[in-house]
Scaffold this motif. Sequence first.
Motif, PDB file in Angstrom:
ATOM      1  N   ASP A 208       0.831  -1.207   0.000  1.00 34.35           N
ATOM      2  CA  ASP A 208       0.000   0.000   0.000  1.00 34.35           C
ATOM      3  C   ASP A 208       0.864   1.256   0.000  1.00 34.35           C
ATOM      4  O   ASP A 208       0.534   2.251  -0.653  1.00 34.35           O
ATOM      5  CB  ASP A 208      -0.929   0.013   1.215  1.00 34.35           C
ATOM      6  N   ALA A 209       1.978   1.212   0.718  1.00 30.46           N
ATOM      7  CA  ALA A 209       2.878   2.370   0.748  1.00 30.46           C
ATOM      8  C   ALA A 209       3.495   2.607  -0.622  1.00 30.46           C
ATOM      9  O   ALA A 209       3.645   3.757  -1.062  1.00 30.46           O
ATOM     10  CB  ALA A 209       3.964   2.158   1.797  1.00 30.46           C
ATOM     11  N   ILE A 210       3.875   1.529  -1.306  1.00 30.33           N
ATOM     12  CA  ILE A 210       4.452   1.667  -2.646  1.00 30.33           C
ATOM     13  C   ILE A 210       3.404   2.219  -3.606  1.00 30.33           C
ATOM     14  O   ILE A 210       3.677   3.128  -4.398  1.00 30.33           O
ATOM     15  CB  ILE A 210       4.967   0.306  -3.140  1.00 30.33           C
ATOM     16  N   TRP A 211       2.200   1.689  -3.530  1.00 31.70           N
ATOM     17  CA  TRP A 211       1.128   2.124  -4.423  1.00 31.70           C
ATOM     18  C   TRP A 211       0.828   3.612  -4.222  1.00 31.70           C
ATOM     19  O   TRP A 211       0.737   4.367  -5.193  1.00 31.70           O
ATOM     20  CB  TRP A 211      -0.119   1.292  -4.173  1.00 31.70           C
ATOM     21  N   SER A 212       0.680   4.033  -2.979  1.00 31.33           N
ATOM     22  CA  SER A 212       0.311   5.426  -2.715  1.00 31.33           C
ATOM     23  C   SER A 212       1.432   6.391  -3.074  1.00 31.33           C
ATOM     24  O   SER A 212       1.169   7.571  -3.343  1.00 31.33           O
ATOM     25  CB  SER A 212      -0.081   5.599  -1.238  1.00 31.33           C
ATOM     26  N   ALA A 213       2.680   5.917  -3.094  1.00 30.89           N
ATOM     27  CA  ALA A 213       3.811   6.783  -3.427  1.00 30.89           C
ATOM     28  C   ALA A 213       4.110   6.804  -4.914  1.00 30.89           C
ATOM     29  O   ALA A 213       5.020   7.508  -5.354  1.00 30.89           O
ATOM     30  CB  ALA A 213       5.057   6.329  -2.666  1.00 30.89           C
ATOM     31  N   SER A 214       3.358   6.045  -5.710  1.00 31.96           N
ATOM     32  CA  SER A 214       3.631   5.919  -7.137  1.00 31.96           C
ATOM     33  C   SER A 214       2.872   6.959  -7.952  1.00 31.96           C
ATOM     34  O   SER A 214       1.783   7.414  -7.572  1.00 31.96           O
ATOM     35  CB  SER A 214       3.253   4.516  -7.620  1.00 31.96           C
ATOM     36  N   THR A 215       3.429   7.313  -9.091  1.00 33.31           N
ATOM     37  CA  THR A 215       2.756   8.213 -10.020  1.00 33.31           C
ATOM     38  C   THR A 215       1.539   7.504 -10.627  1.00 33.31           C
ATOM     39  O   THR A 215       1.456   6.273 -10.628  1.00 33.31           O
ATOM     40  CB  THR A 215       3.696   8.621 -11.166  1.00 33.31           C
ATOM     41  N   PRO A 216       0.588   8.253 -11.161  1.00 33.41           N
ATOM     42  CA  PRO A 216      -0.547   7.607 -11.849  1.00 33.41           C
ATOM     43  C   PRO A 216      -0.088   6.680 -12.973  1.00 33.41           C
ATOM     44  O   PRO A 216      -0.677   5.607 -13.179  1.00 33.41           O
ATOM     45  CB  PRO A 216      -1.347   8.798 -12.388  1.00 33.41           C
ATOM     46  N   GLU A 217       0.955   7.088 -13.692  1.00 37.88           N
ATOM     47  CA  GLU A 217       1.467   6.233 -14.766  1.00 37.88           C
ATOM     48  C   GLU A 217       2.037   4.938 -14.210  1.00 37.88           C
ATOM     49  O   GLU A 217       1.880   3.865 -14.788  1.00 37.88           O
ATOM     50  CB  GLU A 217       2.528   6.979 -15.572  1.00 37.88           C
ATOM     51  N   MET A 218       2.693   5.043 -13.056  1.00 44.00           N
ATOM     52  CA  MET A 218       3.254   3.857 -12.430  1.00 44.00           C
ATOM     53  C   MET A 218       2.151   2.936 -11.933  1.00 44.00           C
ATOM     54  O   MET A 218       2.219   1.713 -12.083  1.00 44.00           O
ATOM     55  CB  MET A 218       4.139   4.294 -11.255  1.00 44.00           C
ATOM     56  N   GLN A 219       1.111   3.521 -11.361  1.00 44.53           N
ATOM     57  CA  GLN A 219      -0.022   2.720 -10.914  1.00 44.53           C
ATOM     58  C   GLN A 219      -0.680   2.011 -12.093  1.00 44.53           C
ATOM     59  O   GLN A 219      -1.089   0.845 -11.989  1.00 44.53           O
ATOM     60  CB  GLN A 219      -1.035   3.600 -10.178  1.00 44.53           C
ATOM     61  N   GLN A 220      -0.758   2.703 -13.226  1.00 41.99           N
ATOM     62  CA  GLN A 220      -1.328   2.073 -14.416  1.00 41.99           C
ATOM     63  C   GLN A 220      -0.460   0.908 -14.869  1.00 41.99           C
ATOM     64  O   GLN A 220      -0.966  -0.135 -15.296  1.00 41.99           O
ATOM     65  CB  GLN A 220      -1.463   3.101 -15.531  1.00 41.99           C
TER      66      GLN A 220
END
Length: 329
Positions: free
Chosen positions: A42-54
Amino acid sequence: MTQRNLGIAAVLALAGMSVAAQADPLSAGQRMAERFLQGDVDAIWSASTPEMQQAFGSVGNLAALHDDLLADFGAEDTILSERMDAQADHDVYTRVSRWTQAPAPLELVIAFDGADRIAGFFIRPRPVAAPSRFLDYQTKATLRLPVDGEWFVYWGGRDIQDNYHAVDVGQRFALDLLVMRDGQSHSGDPSRLESYHCWGRPILAPAGGVVLRAVDGLPDQPIGASDPENPAGNHIVIDFGNDEYGFLAHLRQGSVRVARGDAVAAGQEIGLCGNSGNTSEPHLHFHMQTSPRLGQGEGLPAQFTNYQANGTPVNRGEPRKGQSIQPAE
């Protein structure tokens, strides 16, 4: 050519982002690496850019990545090295460590953007340079740089740390070149190809020869997209003679000025810098090999003549990552 998808897990590190002035960027990388390894996805996800999340797809996919890592390789045992590098528009944290069930060390890489967000992430077995019987090879063609003006060597050299291409037999000594100004490869909107300083710059024949292949009809990829089915994109292959073949790749659609069978002279404009093929942002890819077909043959060192590297004259040499290069006046 851009190759980001290597190893058991890889996610594209998006280009076109500025580097943050972090007080302790190495510690930021360490913290994120530890959170991922401890399962705090969850910490990695919330710290990621929208492009990274995609690119990840979902938090569930990220959790599955973590679980697969442990299932395949056990637990991290010994950290061998950690470093933070400035790579064009990113601060990139690299951690190499031994794992209890891995036959070779693994490499964890996290790229940060100018807002301290995760813009790239991958884990893979630590790459090694491909063996080559041409380490002592001296280029027979008299090569000039394939560009005019000052360019930056984003990837180049003989070691994996300087040149990710070195894992590939054919691209063993390849170069990726772009233009940097004020520490960035772009200005303005990073989603626009026109924002990149090398976009549309002339690409030149590095030596005299005969064009064996000229591809011009592929689209330039939007930032964040790539075309792995056509890794070279619009490109030109030149026969320099003596079984030396030069590849100039990622050219702008519609810009190729030569055709198969044309004779070209050193310094002749043959196309424009673009973003076609398997690439994350506009740049020029150049390499030489023993075959005119991509994926066949072996890479050859390319020794250029009469240029400057970081302001120092070079009569004959091989540009390396981090250098600013330009033809000597």
